[in-house]
Design an enzyme around this catalytic site. Structure first.
Site, PDB file in Angstrom:
ATOM      1  N   ASP A   1       0.857  -1.187   0.000  1.00 12.14           N
ATOM      2  CA  ASP A   1       0.000   0.000   0.000  1.00 12.14           C
ATOM      3  C   ASP A   1       0.887   1.229   0.000  1.00 12.14           C
ATOM      4  O   ASP A   1       1.269   1.725   1.054  1.00 12.14           O
ATOM      5  CB  ASP A   1      -0.912  -0.026   1.230  1.00 12.14           C
TER       6      ASP A   1
ATOM      7  N   ASP B   1      -8.572 -26.493  -9.299  1.00 14.73           N
ATOM      8  CA  ASP B   1      -9.795 -26.937  -8.625  1.00 14.73           C
ATOM      9  C   ASP B   1      -9.595 -26.916  -7.115  1.00 14.73           C
ATOM     10  O   ASP B   1      -8.495 -26.653  -6.609  1.00 14.73           O
ATOM     11  CB  ASP B   1     -10.208 -28.335  -9.110  1.00 14.73           C
TER      12      ASP B   1
ATOM     13  N   ILE C   1      -2.403 -12.048  12.984  1.00 15.43           N
ATOM     14  CA  ILE C   1      -2.147 -13.159  13.918  1.00 15.43           C
ATOM     15  C   ILE C   1      -2.822 -12.844  15.252  1.00 15.43           C
ATOM     16  O   ILE C   1      -2.662 -11.755  15.800  1.00 15.43           O
ATOM     17  CB  ILE C   1      -0.637 -13.364  14.102  1.00 15.43           C
TER      18      ILE C   1
ATOM     19  N   SER D   1      -0.841 -11.007  -0.322  1.00 14.25           N
ATOM     20  CA  SER D   1      -1.372  -9.735   0.162  1.00 14.25           C
ATOM     21  C   SER D   1      -1.485  -9.824   1.675  1.00 14.25           C
ATOM     22  O   SER D   1      -2.295 -10.590   2.204  1.00 14.25           O
ATOM     23  CB  SER D   1      -2.745  -9.445  -0.459  1.00 14.25           C
TER      24      SER D   1
ATOM     25  N   HIS E   1     -10.216 -20.681 -11.372  1.00 15.34           N
ATOM     26  CA  HIS E   1     -10.977 -21.941 -11.421  1.00 15.34           C
ATOM     27  C   HIS E   1     -11.010 -22.563 -12.816  1.00 15.34           C
ATOM     28  O   HIS E   1     -11.528 -23.667 -12.988  1.00 15.34           O
ATOM     29  CB  HIS E   1     -12.405 -21.695 -10.934  1.00 15.34           C
TER      30      HIS E   1
END
Length: 533
Positions: free
Chosen positions: A400, A507, A477, A450, A503
């Site tokens: 960021d 899978d 955490i 991320s 997808h």
């Protein structure tokens, strides 16, 4: 001398043909005087002089093609009294002694030179001026930072090509600058050191008959109210384009500039006041103050253009979310042992000048887990007919930055030591937060992380950074109660992760097996030693 760059003269137009020059080299010109007629693929367009001065060079001959944002002609601006630089007599009949003449010549200003914004990245044609580091009149040294500009990929620092004095900033802060167009003008020290005149101080005046006859400028017509001397409302091409974009006629906007010239500020003020004739009800409603029911009016809405990295992020995220079928998978990871290991290794890393965070462990474990599910480090070709399995693991990390979301990547994680990865993470994080990441560091990523947990988030549904096939969002955490093998409640450090996979090729079973392998390395970090080369 200043170069006049052919401005934008219509949407999508990149070149035009020179139909007729209305001036010749050496002619004196007035502000807003017609200079040249050009033919686009849509219409005949008249280009006018931006200010008074004298034409010194016509770059594009009649009948040839001129490029938008390329030099069209060069001119010497008039002095403060409105006289062109070359309108003074060639020499004084009686001159001061040589020493005095030389001193006066040295004190005169040398001609200014335009700095043209160079190519600053593949495919980049414009950038936003974020901050000028100098002001008009200031002296600059060679390689001194002059301006920060924001492209659609990163913040770029432009430096001075040579020492000198800045005479003009062509593009205001916050505005868009074009590649290959003038960014600022300066007087080089090398030019200032040269004699101001090539004439000998002892030269006498030449007869007027020996001066080459110059083409007479177009005769100005009597000024009408609100019109310039050439019977038309003065306005720069950029202002005319702004008027077209808002469906306004030039005559509708009162000009506050010299001779009724319509300035950009006049147009913006006119739009803000909602006084334009034919203004739609929607536009009037959008510009009116917003008031809540039963409450007083709130302040004006601040409008900020979507540019640079944020504009690219917007386009890429829309494309990824609309073209890639995302599959989400969440898991909890016990990182108690990992935290303890990092605490033991931190002093050794700091002794070598490196700050050790958890990110290098995440990356190394990911590179090892990819051996068990290589498709997560693959990509599809352009028409999605082939899967390309990549031999290197380049892990991107979302940062960021002040410029917006940047995703630099650590190259060859599978080959690097944990300390090497930590050094790269530290370097790329610092560069990204300043918006100064090299283009090479932004290219070639194969899988991304991320770390939303750094900001306090627990869960997220990340969007894949195409053309990659997978991304993981790491949550914060938390110390939570858990049962051990003997059913006793113990305090454990629990981290949530959320995967997103493409997808089309990944899978649920594949991403679950990959995540379990990755989790195994993080929950028992000593097992990574078995696989390190």
């Amino acid at each position: 001398m200043s170069d006049f760059m052919l401005p934008d003269i219509g949407e999508g137009i990149v070149e035009c043909e020179i139909v007729e020059w209305r001036v010749a080299e050496g002619d004196v010109i007035e502000e807003d005087q017609p200079v040249v007629e050009v033919m686009t693929d849509k219409a005949l367009v008249e280009i006018t002089a931006p200010e008074a001065g004298r034409i010194t060079k016509l770059y594009v001959p009649k009948g040839e093609v001129a490029k938008v944002h390329a030099p069209l002609f060069a001119y010497e601006p008039a002095d403060g009294n409105g006289e062109a630089a070359a309108s003074a007599p060639a020499a004084e009949p009686a001159l001061a002694p040589e020493s005095e003449a030389t001193s006066a010549a040295g004190a005169s200003d040398a001609p200014a030179k335009d700095f043209i914004l160079p190519d600053i990245g593949e495919g980049i044609v414009e950038c936003e001026v974020v901050e000028w580091r100098i002001a008009e009149g200031e002296r600059i040294a060679e390689d001194q930072p002059v301006v920060d500009v924001m492209t659609d990929k990163a913040l770029v620092e432009i430096t001075a090509p040579e020492s000198g004095r800045v005479s003009q900033l062509h593009v205001p802060q916050g505005q868009v600058a074009r590649v290959h167009a003038p960014l600022f003008a300066y007087v080089p020290d090398s030019a200032a050191d040269e004699p101001a005149s090539t004439a000998s101080p002892q030269r006498t005046a030449e007869p007027a008959e020996s001066v080459p006859a110059q083409r007479q400028p177009i005769e100005p017509r009597p000024e009408a109210a609100g019109y310039g001397p050439y019977g038309r409302i003065p306005a720069a091409p950029a202002v005319r384009r702004l008027l077209r974009e808002h469906g306004l006629a030039l005559g509708e906007v009162p000009g506050t500039g010299k001779q009724g010239r319509v300035l950009k500020e006049d147009v913006l003020r006119y739009l803000e006041e909602g006084a334009a004739q034919g203004l739609t009800a929607e536009r009037a409603e959008a510009t009116a103050p917003v008031a809540a029911s039963g409450e007083s009016e709130v302040g004006e809405v601040r409008v900020e253009p979507l540019r640079g990295v944020r504009a690219v992020m917007a386009r890429r995220m829309v494309e990824a979310a609309s073209t890639i079928p995302h599959f989400q998978y969440g898991e909890e990871i016990d990182v108690t042992e990992l935290l303890a290991l990092r605490e033991r290794l931190k002093p050794q890393a700091e002794a070598k000048g490196t700050r050790l965070t958890l990110m290098p462990f995440f990356m190394k474990a990911m590179a090892l887990a990819i051996d068990e599910a290589p498709i997560l480090n693959a990509r599809l070709d352009g028409d999605a007919s082939e899967i390309h399995y990549l031999s290197t693991v380049n892990v991107g990390m979302a940062v960021d930055s002040r410029a917006g979301l940047l995703v630099p990547n650590v190259k060859h994680v599978e080959r690097r030591t944990l300390l090497d990865v930590a050094r790269e993470v530290e370097r790329l994080t610092a560069a990204a937060r300043e918006g100064r990441v090299d283009q090479a560091d932004l290219k070639g990523g194969t899988i991304s992380v991320s770390n939303i947990g750094a900001l306090g988030g627990t869960y997220a549904a990340p969007i894949i950074n195409a053309p990659e096939l997978a991304i993981v969002a790491i949550g914060k955490i938390q110390w939570l109660p858990r049962f051990d093998v003997e059913d006793r409640v113990v305090k454990r450090a629990i981290m949530t992760v959320t995967w997103a996979g493409d997808h089309r090729v990944i899978d649920g079973g594949t991403i679950a097996r990959f995540c379990n392998a990755w989790k195994g390395y993080l929950e028992a970090p000593e097992t990574m030693l078995l696989h390190l080369g």
